[in-house]
Scaffold this active site. Sequence first.
Site, PDB file in Angstrom:
ATOM      1  N   VAL A  81       0.974  -1.845   7.529  1.00 34.36           N
ATOM      2  CA  VAL A  81       0.478  -0.468   7.695  1.00 34.36           C
ATOM      3  C   VAL A  81      -1.020  -0.393   7.415  1.00 34.36           C
ATOM      4  O   VAL A  81      -1.784   0.194   8.196  1.00 34.36           O
ATOM      5  CB  VAL A  81       1.255   0.519   6.780  1.00 34.36           C
ATOM      6  CG1 VAL A  81       0.722   1.935   6.952  1.00 34.36           C
ATOM      7  CG2 VAL A  81       2.751   0.467   7.076  1.00 34.36           C
ATOM      8  N   ARG A 137      -4.043  -8.264  -2.331  1.00 34.16           N
ATOM      9  CA  ARG A 137      -3.512  -9.010  -3.487  1.00 34.16           C
ATOM     10  C   ARG A 137      -4.167 -10.385  -3.620  1.00 34.16           C
ATOM     11  O   ARG A 137      -4.488 -10.824  -4.700  1.00 34.16           O
ATOM     12  CB  ARG A 137      -2.000  -9.139  -3.361  1.00 34.16           C
ATOM     13  CG  ARG A 137      -1.352  -9.692  -4.613  1.00 34.16           C
ATOM     14  CD  ARG A 137       0.127  -9.480  -4.666  1.00 34.16           C
ATOM     15  NE  ARG A 137       0.780  -9.688  -3.380  1.00 34.16           N
ATOM     16  CZ  ARG A 137       2.059  -9.485  -3.173  1.00 34.16           C
ATOM     17  NH1 ARG A 137       2.818  -9.044  -4.154  1.00 34.16           N
ATOM     18  NH2 ARG A 137       2.595  -9.698  -1.991  1.00 34.16           N
ATOM     19  N   ARG A 138      -4.351 -11.053  -2.469  1.00 38.84           N
ATOM     20  CA  ARG A 138      -4.825 -12.446  -2.536  1.00 38.84           C
ATOM     21  C   ARG A 138      -6.222 -12.613  -1.927  1.00 38.84           C
ATOM     22  O   ARG A 138      -6.431 -12.304  -0.749  1.00 38.84           O
ATOM     23  CB  ARG A 138      -3.832 -13.350  -1.814  1.00 38.84           C
ATOM     24  CG  ARG A 138      -2.574 -13.620  -2.638  1.00 38.84           C
ATOM     25  CD  ARG A 138      -1.690 -14.648  -1.968  1.00 38.84           C
ATOM     26  NE  ARG A 138      -1.129 -14.146  -0.727  1.00 38.84           N
ATOM     27  CZ  ARG A 138       0.004 -13.486  -0.636  1.00 38.84           C
ATOM     28  NH1 ARG A 138       0.712 -13.241  -1.722  1.00 38.84           N
ATOM     29  NH2 ARG A 138       0.458 -13.057   0.527  1.00 38.84           N
ATOM     30  N   LYS A 141       7.945   5.561   0.004  1.00 41.17           N
ATOM     31  CA  LYS A 141       9.154   6.379  -0.249  1.00 41.17           C
ATOM     32  C   LYS A 141       9.888   5.945  -1.508  1.00 41.17           C
ATOM     33  O   LYS A 141      10.477   6.763  -2.210  1.00 41.17           O
ATOM     34  CB  LYS A 141      10.097   6.362   0.946  1.00 41.17           C
ATOM     35  CG  LYS A 141      10.483   4.988   1.462  1.00 41.17           C
ATOM     36  CD  LYS A 141       9.576   4.574   2.566  1.00 41.17           C
ATOM     37  CE  LYS A 141       9.753   3.132   2.950  1.00 41.17           C
ATOM     38  NZ  LYS A 141       9.488   2.877   4.327  1.00 41.17           N
ATOM     39  N   GLU A 180       3.471  11.914   4.449  1.00 36.68           N
ATOM     40  CA  GLU A 180       4.240  12.069   5.696  1.00 36.68           C
ATOM     41  C   GLU A 180       4.820  10.752   6.206  1.00 36.68           C
ATOM     42  O   GLU A 180       5.918  10.708   6.776  1.00 36.68           O
ATOM     43  CB  GLU A 180       3.336  12.684   6.773  1.00 36.68           C
ATOM     44  CG  GLU A 180       4.014  12.943   8.103  1.00 36.68           C
ATOM     45  CD  GLU A 180       5.206  13.880   7.995  1.00 36.68           C
ATOM     46  OE1 GLU A 180       4.993  15.061   7.760  1.00 36.68           O
ATOM     47  OE2 GLU A 180       6.358  13.408   8.144  1.00 36.68           O
ATOM     48  N   VAL A 189       8.662   9.122   5.223  1.00 38.31           N
ATOM     49  CA  VAL A 189       9.964   9.386   5.860  1.00 38.31           C
ATOM     50  C   VAL A 189       9.775   9.499   7.362  1.00 38.31           C
ATOM     51  O   VAL A 189       8.974  10.304   7.855  1.00 38.31           O
ATOM     52  CB  VAL A 189      10.617  10.673   5.314  1.00 38.31           C
ATOM     53  CG1 VAL A 189      12.000  10.867   5.949  1.00 38.31           C
ATOM     54  CG2 VAL A 189      10.741  10.630   3.802  1.00 38.31           C
ATOM     55  N   ASP A 236      16.397   2.048   1.293  1.00 43.07           N
ATOM     56  CA  ASP A 236      15.253   2.718   1.931  1.00 43.07           C
ATOM     57  C   ASP A 236      15.688   4.079   2.475  1.00 43.07           C
ATOM     58  O   ASP A 236      15.014   5.098   2.261  1.00 43.07           O
ATOM     59  CB  ASP A 236      14.713   1.824   3.062  1.00 43.07           C
ATOM     60  CG  ASP A 236      13.543   2.462   3.783  1.00 43.07           C
ATOM     61  OD1 ASP A 236      12.429   2.430   3.237  1.00 43.07           O
ATOM     62  OD2 ASP A 236      13.746   3.011   4.882  1.00 43.07           O
ATOM     63  N   LYS A 248      14.579   7.954   1.317  1.00 42.04           N
ATOM     64  CA  LYS A 248      14.128   8.982   2.260  1.00 42.04           C
ATOM     65  C   LYS A 248      15.025  10.222   2.177  1.00 42.04           C
ATOM     66  O   LYS A 248      14.541  11.366   2.249  1.00 42.04           O
ATOM     67  CB  LYS A 248      14.131   8.415   3.676  1.00 42.04           C
ATOM     68  CG  LYS A 248      13.049   7.358   3.883  1.00 42.04           C
ATOM     69  CD  LYS A 248      13.299   6.518   5.120  1.00 42.04           C
ATOM     70  CE  LYS A 248      12.156   5.569   5.405  1.00 42.04           C
ATOM     71  NZ  LYS A 248      12.466   4.564   6.431  1.00 42.04           N
TER      72      LYS A 248
HETATM   73  N1  LIG Z   1       6.156  -1.083   7.838  1.00 49.78           N
HETATM   74  C1  LIG Z   1       6.649   0.111   8.153  1.00 49.78           C
HETATM   75  O1  LIG Z   1       7.173   0.331   9.272  1.00 49.78           O
HETATM   76  C2  LIG Z   1       6.583   1.229   7.177  1.00 49.78           C
HETATM   77  C3  LIG Z   1       6.187   1.035   5.871  1.00 49.78           C
HETATM   78  N2  LIG Z   1       6.153   2.097   5.004  1.00 49.78           N
HETATM   79  C4  LIG Z   1       5.722   1.913   3.643  1.00 49.78           C
HETATM   80  O2  LIG Z   1       4.350   1.556   3.655  1.00 49.78           O
HETATM   81  C5  LIG Z   1       4.064   0.719   2.542  1.00 49.78           C
HETATM   82  C6  LIG Z   1       3.447  -0.566   3.041  1.00 49.78           C
HETATM   83  O3  LIG Z   1       4.346  -1.189   3.937  1.00 49.78           O
HETATM   84  P1  LIG Z   1       3.919  -2.471   4.789  1.00 49.78           P
HETATM   85  O4  LIG Z   1       2.508  -2.365   5.189  1.00 49.78           O
HETATM   86  O5  LIG Z   1       4.968  -2.610   5.816  1.00 49.78           O
HETATM   87  O6  LIG Z   1       4.102  -3.606   3.701  1.00 49.78           O
HETATM   88  P2  LIG Z   1       3.373  -5.031   3.648  1.00 49.78           P
HETATM   89  O7  LIG Z   1       4.176  -5.852   2.707  1.00 49.78           O
HETATM   90  O8  LIG Z   1       3.116  -5.536   5.023  1.00 49.78           O
HETATM   91  O9  LIG Z   1       1.950  -4.654   3.007  1.00 49.78           O
HETATM   92  C7  LIG Z   1       1.753  -4.389   1.661  1.00 49.78           C
HETATM   93  C8  LIG Z   1       0.498  -5.137   1.254  1.00 49.78           C
HETATM   94  O10 LIG Z   1       0.113  -4.750  -0.060  1.00 49.78           O
HETATM   95  C9  LIG Z   1      -0.380  -5.916  -0.709  1.00 49.78           C
HETATM   96  N3  LIG Z   1      -0.343  -5.719  -2.150  1.00 49.78           N
HETATM   97  C10 LIG Z   1       0.667  -5.854  -3.004  1.00 49.78           C
HETATM   98  N4  LIG Z   1       0.268  -5.578  -4.258  1.00 49.78           N
HETATM   99  C11 LIG Z   1      -1.032  -5.255  -4.189  1.00 49.78           C
HETATM  100  C12 LIG Z   1      -1.998  -4.859  -5.138  1.00 49.78           C
HETATM  101  N5  LIG Z   1      -1.704  -4.755  -6.429  1.00 49.78           N
HETATM  102  N6  LIG Z   1      -3.247  -4.576  -4.721  1.00 49.78           N
HETATM  103  C13 LIG Z   1      -3.572  -4.682  -3.415  1.00 49.78           C
HETATM  104  N7  LIG Z   1      -2.692  -5.064  -2.465  1.00 49.78           N
HETATM  105  C14 LIG Z   1      -1.432  -5.335  -2.846  1.00 49.78           C
HETATM  106  C15 LIG Z   1       0.526  -7.036  -0.227  1.00 49.78           C
HETATM  107  O11 LIG Z   1      -0.084  -8.288  -0.397  1.00 49.78           O
HETATM  108  C16 LIG Z   1       0.702  -6.657   1.244  1.00 49.78           C
HETATM  109  O12 LIG Z   1      -0.289  -7.264   2.046  1.00 49.78           O
HETATM  110  C17 LIG Z   1       5.402   0.539   1.814  1.00 49.78           C
HETATM  111  O13 LIG Z   1       5.502   1.528   0.813  1.00 49.78           O
HETATM  112  C18 LIG Z   1       6.425   0.797   2.892  1.00 49.78           C
HETATM  113  O14 LIG Z   1       7.651   1.224   2.387  1.00 49.78           O
HETATM  114  C19 LIG Z   1       6.470   3.372   5.403  1.00 49.78           C
HETATM  115  C20 LIG Z   1       6.874   3.626   6.675  1.00 49.78           C
HETATM  116  C21 LIG Z   1       7.001   2.572   7.650  1.00 49.78           C
HETATM  117  N1  LIG Z   2      11.621  -0.398   6.640  1.00 43.45           N
HETATM  118  C1  LIG Z   2      11.478   0.953   7.074  1.00 43.45           C
HETATM  119  C2  LIG Z   2      10.059   1.198   7.476  1.00 43.45           C
HETATM  120  C3  LIG Z   2       9.774   2.632   7.638  1.00 43.45           C
HETATM  121  O1  LIG Z   2      10.000   3.458   6.777  1.00 43.45           O
HETATM  122  C4  LIG Z   2      12.382   1.201   8.268  1.00 43.45           C
HETATM  123  O2  LIG Z   2      12.894   0.229   8.825  1.00 43.45           O
HETATM  124  O3  LIG Z   2      12.600   2.370   8.601  1.00 43.45           O
HETATM  125 NA    NA Z   3       6.987  11.100   8.967  1.00 40.05          NA
END
Ligand SMILES: NC(=O)C1=CN([C@@H]2O[C@H](COP(=O)(O)OP(=O)(O)OC[C@H]3O[C@@H](n4cnc5c(N)ncnc54)[C@H](O)[C@@H]3O)[C@@H](O)[C@H]2O)C=CC1
Ligand SMILES: N[C@@H](CC=O)C(=O)O
Ligand code: NA
Length: 461
Positions: A41, A72-73, A135, A159, A162, A231, A235
């Site tokens: 994201v 993170r890295r 969420k 937004e 969910v 998840d 939501k």
């Molecule tokens: N991927 C999707 O379709 C959706 C994701 N979300 C939510 O969005 C958020 C992010 O999801 P994604 O991008 O898919 O996850 P992701 O795992 O791809 O990205 C999260 C990133 O945060 C980094 N991270 C972890 N701890 C950290 C820290 N202390 N400081 C800085 N960076 C750190 C990780 O290394 C990783 O690159 C989550 O809360 C997820 O539930 C919500 C809706 C849809």
């Molecule tokens: N892992 C979630 C990502 C969006 O919230 C999903 O599959 O719906």
């Molecule tokens: Na939404």
Amino acid sequence: MSAGPVLAGPDGRIPDMSAQRRKGGEVMAPIRVGLLGCGVVGTEVVRQLQTQADDLTQRVGAPLELVGIAVRRAKRIPEKAAELGVPESLFTTDSAELVTRGCDVVVEVIGGIEPARSLILSAMEHGASVVSANKALLAEDGATLYAAAEKHGVDLYYEAAVAGAIPLLRPLRESMVGDQVHRVLGIVNGTTNFILSRMHETGAGFTEALEEASALGYAEADPSADVEGFDAAAKAAILASLAFHSRVTAADVYREGITEVSAADVASARDMNSVIKLLAICELSPDGSTIGVRVHPAMIPRSHPLAGVGDAFNAVFVEAEAAGQVMFYGRGAGGGPTASAVLGDLVAVARHKVVGGRGPGESAYAQLAVRPMGETITRYYICLDVAEKPGVLAQVAAAFAEHGVSIQTVRQHGHADDATLVVVTHRAPDSALAATVAHLRTMDAVRAVASVMRVEGDLES
Ligand SMILES: NC(=O)C1=CN([C@@H]2O[C@H](COP(=O)(O)OP(=O)(O)OC[C@H]3O[C@@H](n4cnc5c(N)ncnc54)[C@H](O)[C@@H]3O)[C@@H](O)[C@H]2O)C=CC1
Ligand SMILES: N[C@@H](CC=O)C(=O)O
Ligand code: NA
């Protein structure tokens, strides 16, 4: 301390700053944005901030300046910087420091409970409004975040948390807040919808479909959050809180995932011209005194509007007193769609910074209790492996009757040792159905209770 200038667009142009000029030639200072997390994201958030820089400046009334990206890295920084075309100096591994840099808005797309919660609280304490897609955190401890937002006079928008790109939370918080919501029902997890759709459409196996969903960026970092229903439960808690103005946490939600859904269940659903979907259902009791919040797989007829929701799409019905039924449909997962919702929130809170004011806070005044799952009244599909002997059907029917569960249809497949009975019930309390199933398991005539699934809508028999 500023990490750099307003980022140029992909064509290398600095955004048109005309919107910075207010009456009397006053120049609006940029809105300083800190980004926590640059995964699926976060990467798309940066991309959209760049490609739409000019337009966003106009829409906000001031430019959005990305002052830091916490990752993170450290070793991933050069690659990420090159991929996004931004200076490496914009990145930091010190997320705790970034939120204290005087950001106007902090966007949290790290996920998980900690350190996300502490970072958000620190950001608010330092005067930043927060946009989050988290969420899990909102459903576990939204009250703490709301209280901090209130205390520090900042916004908390989420937004994206969910149904991804679909505008759903702001409609509930704002557009429909004058109405009385009775029910919110829908598909809110893209990964499980993708898996179930693949199982129905192509006969794909569960593991294979989950791997595909992860590769497409739909699944959570730990995909068991998706397939075990956590998840969707998070939501559902958020939706119930907003719809019924009550505090509902993930722990209040009845939850079943899709790991027990078998190829045989999918085949049975097909026989009944139905499909299996993971549903989130939040409903007010008829007297309005309690709410039910549940997530579980359900069999729905192909004629049901949710049956055609395929791939990682989400769809949610909101039923309200005056509005009647309103349907929301769109992409519920994936980097681009989720970033779209994040950017929408970012523009909203940035505007508040420019013109003053805040969005809605928590409205948990109704304080409705969540009723136990046993009191939920719904319909069921039960598949039994039985011995094909005279009197078995009567014994099975008697077990249902003893617990007050009325049978709508019974179908028998196969003969002798392979006989299967498929029972669809009328509406009954969940506790009565559980007692019936426990009873069936003790009967000699029943070799196994192969499957029990709730039913939404009218199945063909
Ligand atoms: N991927 C999707 O379709 C959706 C994701 N979300 C939510 O969005 C958020 C992010 O999801 P994604 O991008 O898919 O996850 P992701 O795992 O791809 O990205 C999260 C990133 O945060 C980094 N991270 C972890 N701890 C950290 C820290 N202390 N400081 C800085 N960076 C750190 C990780 O290394 C990783 O690159 C989550 O809360 C997820 O539930 C919500 C809706 C849809
Ligand atoms: N892992 C979630 C990502 C969006 O919230 C999903 O599959 O719906
Ligand atoms: Na939404």
